[in-house]
Scaffold this motif. Structure first.
Motif, PDB file in Angstrom:
ATOM      1  N   LEU A  13       0.513  -1.624   0.057  1.00  0.00           N
ATOM      2  CA  LEU A  13      -0.160  -0.012   0.067  1.00  0.00           C
ATOM      3  C   LEU A  13       1.162   1.216  -0.021  1.00  0.00           C
ATOM      4  CD1 LEU A  13      -2.886  -1.320   2.247  1.00  0.00           C
ATOM      5  CD2 LEU A  13      -2.676  -0.719  -0.091  1.00  0.00           C
ATOM      6  N   LEU A  14       2.279   0.976   0.723  1.00  0.00           N
ATOM      7  CA  LEU A  14       3.017   2.691   0.538  1.00  0.00           C
ATOM      8  C   LEU A  14       4.060   2.691  -0.351  1.00  0.00           C
ATOM      9  CD1 LEU A  14       3.045   2.350   4.362  1.00  0.00           C
ATOM     10  CD2 LEU A  14       1.609   3.816   2.951  1.00  0.00           C
ATOM     11  N   ALA A  15       4.449   3.594  -0.859  1.00  0.00           N
ATOM     12  CA  ALA A  15       5.422   3.369  -2.242  1.00  0.00           C
ATOM     13  C   ALA A  15       6.613   3.498  -0.805  1.00  0.00           C
ATOM     14  CB  ALA A  15       5.074   4.900  -2.998  1.00  0.00           C
ATOM     15  N   ARG A  16       7.692   3.812  -1.310  1.00  0.00           N
ATOM     16  CA  ARG A  16       8.557   3.480  -0.706  1.00  0.00           C
ATOM     17  C   ARG A  16       9.170   5.219  -1.273  1.00  0.00           C
ATOM     18  NH1 ARG A  16      11.479  -0.828   2.397  1.00  0.00           N
ATOM     19  NH2 ARG A  16      13.361   1.203   2.088  1.00  0.00           N
ATOM     20  N   ARG A  17       9.368   5.893  -0.463  1.00  0.00           N
ATOM     21  CA  ARG A  17      10.575   6.967  -0.912  1.00  0.00           C
ATOM     22  C   ARG A  17      11.819   7.127  -1.469  1.00  0.00           C
ATOM     23  NH1 ARG A  17       7.915   9.930   4.106  1.00  0.00           N
ATOM     24  NH2 ARG A  17       5.670   9.729   3.491  1.00  0.00           N
ATOM     25  N   ASP A  18      12.384   5.898  -1.226  1.00  0.00           N
ATOM     26  CA  ASP A  18      14.337   5.835  -1.346  1.00  0.00           C
ATOM     27  C   ASP A  18      14.347   4.822  -2.418  1.00  0.00           C
ATOM     28  OD1 ASP A  18      13.231   3.741   0.064  1.00  0.00           O
ATOM     29  OD2 ASP A  18      15.099   3.794   1.413  1.00  0.00           O
ATOM     30  N   ASP A  19      13.032   4.718  -3.647  1.00  0.00           N
ATOM     31  CA  ASP A  19      12.921   3.506  -3.765  1.00  0.00           C
ATOM     32  C   ASP A  19      13.774   4.726  -5.248  1.00  0.00           C
ATOM     33  OD1 ASP A  19      13.314   1.264  -6.245  1.00  0.00           O
ATOM     34  OD2 ASP A  19      10.991   1.420  -6.093  1.00  0.00           O
TER      35      ASP A  19
ATOM     36  N   ILE B  48       1.112   4.351 -13.828  1.00  0.00           N
ATOM     37  CA  ILE B  48       0.026   4.442 -13.898  1.00  0.00           C
ATOM     38  C   ILE B  48      -0.697   5.534 -12.779  1.00  0.00           C
ATOM     39  CG2 ILE B  48      -1.386   3.501 -15.040  1.00  0.00           C
ATOM     40  CD1 ILE B  48       0.196   1.100 -16.184  1.00  0.00           C
ATOM     41  N   ILE B  49      -1.660   6.744 -12.893  1.00  0.00           N
ATOM     42  CA  ILE B  49      -2.040   6.732 -11.885  1.00  0.00           C
ATOM     43  C   ILE B  49      -3.590   6.491 -11.568  1.00  0.00           C
ATOM     44  CG2 ILE B  49      -2.942   8.601 -10.901  1.00  0.00           C
ATOM     45  CD1 ILE B  49       0.063   8.450 -10.892  1.00  0.00           C
ATOM     46  N   ASP B  50      -4.311   5.870 -11.061  1.00  0.00           N
ATOM     47  CA  ASP B  50      -5.070   4.530 -10.922  1.00  0.00           C
ATOM     48  C   ASP B  50      -6.488   5.758 -10.351  1.00  0.00           C
ATOM     49  OD1 ASP B  50      -4.138   2.315 -11.680  1.00  0.00           O
ATOM     50  OD2 ASP B  50      -3.603   1.867 -10.077  1.00  0.00           O
ATOM     51  N   GLU B  51      -5.926   6.268  -9.177  1.00  0.00           N
ATOM     52  CA  GLU B  51      -6.921   7.675  -8.929  1.00  0.00           C
ATOM     53  C   GLU B  51      -6.193   8.548  -8.247  1.00  0.00           C
ATOM     54  OE1 GLU B  51     -11.228   6.843  -5.975  1.00  0.00           O
ATOM     55  OE2 GLU B  51      -9.263   5.599  -5.559  1.00  0.00           O
ATOM     56  N   VAL B  52      -6.872   9.765  -7.839  1.00  0.00           N
ATOM     57  CA  VAL B  52      -5.998  10.686  -7.166  1.00  0.00           C
ATOM     58  C   VAL B  52      -7.765  11.359  -6.351  1.00  0.00           C
ATOM     59  CG1 VAL B  52      -5.736  13.487  -7.213  1.00  0.00           C
ATOM     60  CG2 VAL B  52      -4.506  11.207  -8.474  1.00  0.00           C
ATOM     61  N   ALA B  53      -7.861  10.985  -4.982  1.00  0.00           N
ATOM     62  CA  ALA B  53      -8.715  11.087  -4.321  1.00  0.00           C
ATOM     63  C   ALA B  53      -8.153  12.046  -2.762  1.00  0.00           C
ATOM     64  CB  ALA B  53      -9.908   9.733  -3.864  1.00  0.00           C
ATOM     65  N   GLY B  54      -9.456  12.418  -2.061  1.00  0.00           N
ATOM     66  CA  GLY B  54      -9.123  12.755  -0.625  1.00  0.00           C
ATOM     67  C   GLY B  54      -9.386  12.010  -0.286  1.00  0.00           C
ATOM     68  N   LEU B  55      -8.351  12.101   1.150  1.00  0.00           N
ATOM     69  CA  LEU B  55      -8.329  11.402   1.968  1.00  0.00           C
ATOM     70  C   LEU B  55      -9.740  11.264   3.149  1.00  0.00           C
ATOM     71  CD1 LEU B  55      -6.248   9.250   3.827  1.00  0.00           C
ATOM     72  CD2 LEU B  55      -5.695  11.387   4.850  1.00  0.00           C
ATOM     73  N   THR B  56      -9.712  12.747   3.669  1.00  0.00           N
ATOM     74  CA  THR B  56     -11.224  12.586   4.415  1.00  0.00           C
ATOM     75  C   THR B  56     -12.629  13.319   3.491  1.00  0.00           C
ATOM     76  OG1 THR B  56     -10.788  14.898   5.443  1.00  0.00           O
ATOM     77  CG2 THR B  56      -9.515  13.312   5.842  1.00  0.00           C
ATOM     78  N   ALA B  57     -13.382  13.281   4.681  1.00  0.00           N
ATOM     79  CA  ALA B  57     -15.045  13.558   3.846  1.00  0.00           C
ATOM     80  C   ALA B  57     -14.476  15.374   3.549  1.00  0.00           C
ATOM     81  CB  ALA B  57     -15.907  14.314   4.648  1.00  0.00           C
TER      82      ALA B  57
ATOM     83  N   SER C 187      -3.095   6.871  -5.585  1.00  0.00           N
ATOM     84  CA  SER C 187      -3.162   5.672  -5.940  1.00  0.00           C
ATOM     85  C   SER C 187      -2.554   5.134  -7.329  1.00  0.00           C
ATOM     86  CB  SER C 187      -4.383   4.546  -5.784  1.00  0.00           C
ATOM     87  OG  SER C 187      -5.355   4.786  -4.744  1.00  0.00           O
ATOM     88  N   TYR C 188      -1.456   4.562  -7.437  1.00  0.00           N
ATOM     89  CA  TYR C 188      -0.695   3.965  -8.928  1.00  0.00           C
ATOM     90  C   TYR C 188      -0.259   2.769  -8.537  1.00  0.00           C
ATOM     91  CZ  TYR C 188       3.071   5.468  -5.915  1.00  0.00           C
ATOM     92  OH  TYR C 188       4.417   5.293  -5.016  1.00  0.00           O
ATOM     93  N   ARG C 189       0.744   2.343 -10.033  1.00  0.00           N
ATOM     94  CA  ARG C 189       1.676   2.015 -10.478  1.00  0.00           C
ATOM     95  C   ARG C 189       2.990   1.802 -11.504  1.00  0.00           C
ATOM     96  NH1 ARG C 189      -1.784  -1.595 -13.511  1.00  0.00           N
ATOM     97  NH2 ARG C 189      -3.465   0.516 -13.600  1.00  0.00           N
TER      98      ARG C 189
ATOM     99  N   ARG D 268      -0.294   7.283  -2.035  1.00  0.00           N
ATOM    100  CA  ARG D 268       1.151   7.545  -1.072  1.00  0.00           C
ATOM    101  C   ARG D 268      -0.444   8.713  -0.647  1.00  0.00           C
ATOM    102  NH1 ARG D 268       6.562   9.722  -2.364  1.00  0.00           N
ATOM    103  NH2 ARG D 268       5.498  10.944  -0.515  1.00  0.00           N
ATOM    104  N   VAL D 269       0.035   9.232   0.783  1.00  0.00           N
ATOM    105  CA  VAL D 269      -0.698  10.290   0.545  1.00  0.00           C
ATOM    106  C   VAL D 269       0.521  11.464   0.841  1.00  0.00           C
ATOM    107  CG1 VAL D 269      -2.572  11.079   2.690  1.00  0.00           C
ATOM    108  CG2 VAL D 269      -2.254   8.735   2.336  1.00  0.00           C
ATOM    109  N   PHE D 270      -0.344  12.715   0.347  1.00  0.00           N
ATOM    110  CA  PHE D 270       0.267  13.675   0.033  1.00  0.00           C
ATOM    111  C   PHE D 270      -0.584  15.387   0.889  1.00  0.00           C
ATOM    112  CE2 PHE D 270       1.790  12.185  -4.171  1.00  0.00           C
ATOM    113  CZ  PHE D 270       2.662  11.926  -3.674  1.00  0.00           C
ATOM    114  N   LEU D 271       0.132  15.746   1.979  1.00  0.00           N
ATOM    115  CA  LEU D 271      -0.594  16.907   2.428  1.00  0.00           C
ATOM    116  C   LEU D 271      -0.618  18.154   1.334  1.00  0.00           C
ATOM    117  CD1 LEU D 271      -1.726  18.927   4.830  1.00  0.00           C
ATOM    118  CD2 LEU D 271       0.730  18.254   5.924  1.00  0.00           C
ATOM    119  N   VAL D 272      -1.403  18.602   0.728  1.00  0.00           N
ATOM    120  CA  VAL D 272      -1.225  20.079  -0.085  1.00  0.00           C
ATOM    121  C   VAL D 272      -1.981  21.463   1.014  1.00  0.00           C
ATOM    122  CG1 VAL D 272      -2.299  21.060  -1.944  1.00  0.00           C
ATOM    123  CG2 VAL D 272      -2.161  18.525  -1.476  1.00  0.00           C
TER     124      VAL D 272
END
Length: 172
Positions: A70-76, A103-112, A153-155, A165-169
């Motif tokens: 579920l998590l992308a390694r930041r140092d990959d 490949i970006i599968d989805e870009v969504a908000g984390l909370t409501a 969410s991506y592959r 990955r969860v990004f703080l904007v």
């Protein structure tokens, strides 16, 4: 009895009328203030609930406890390195700064609240190559303002394991 008294109000009657107008004005002002504080309380409750959701989700998806799929390694060094960049106003970009396409599968908000703020991001089956960006809009209006969390969410390869990955904007 003097007939002129009926048409000529005394000072007492004028002050009584003025007091009634002041009381009516104060009542209208009190209703307005109550409505404003009610709206502010509602907005504050939404933010409080949103903050509570964020804390729960962060605790549930802590990198030490989450499955690696579920998590992308930041140092990959061979993977995509996604970042968020501000362009103008409410416009943002998801940028691939890594050496590999994804490949970006989805870009969504984390909370409501994040989901309400994030405008729909068009699905795209084309890979996001290194240096490419995907635009999105993050709405900031009165009760929908402040930083937001965006989940990507991506592959890295077609049919590969999904990464998230969860990004703080830091939106205003």
């Amino acid at each position: 009895m003097n007939p002129g008294l009926a048409t000529d109000p005394s000072g007492f009657e004028l002050w009584s009328l003025a007091a009634q107008w002041v009381s009516a004005g104060a009542a209208v002002l009190a209703v307005f203030v109550a409505a404003v504080f009610g709206w502010l309380t509602l907005a504050n409750n939404r933010r409080s609930k949103d903050t509570q959701e964020r804390a729960t989700l962060i605790a549930a998806t802590d990198e030490q406890n989450a499955p690696q799929s579920l998590l992308a390694r930041r140092d990959d060094p061979n993977g995509a390195r996604l970042t968020i960049r501000h362009t103008t106003g409410e416009q943002w970009q998801l940028v691939n700064e890594g050496p590999a396409a994804c490949i970006i599968d989805e870009v969504a908000g984390l909370t409501a609240q994040d989901k309400k703020r994030l405008a729909t991001v068009a699905a795209d089956s084309d890979p996001l190559n290194p240096g490419d960006a995907k635009d999105f809009t993050l709405v900031s209006r009165l009760a929908l303002s402040g930083p937001a969390n965006v989940v990507v969410s991506y592959r890295v390869e077609p049919g590969g394991s999904p990464l998230r990955r969860v990004f703080l904007v830091p939106a205003p």
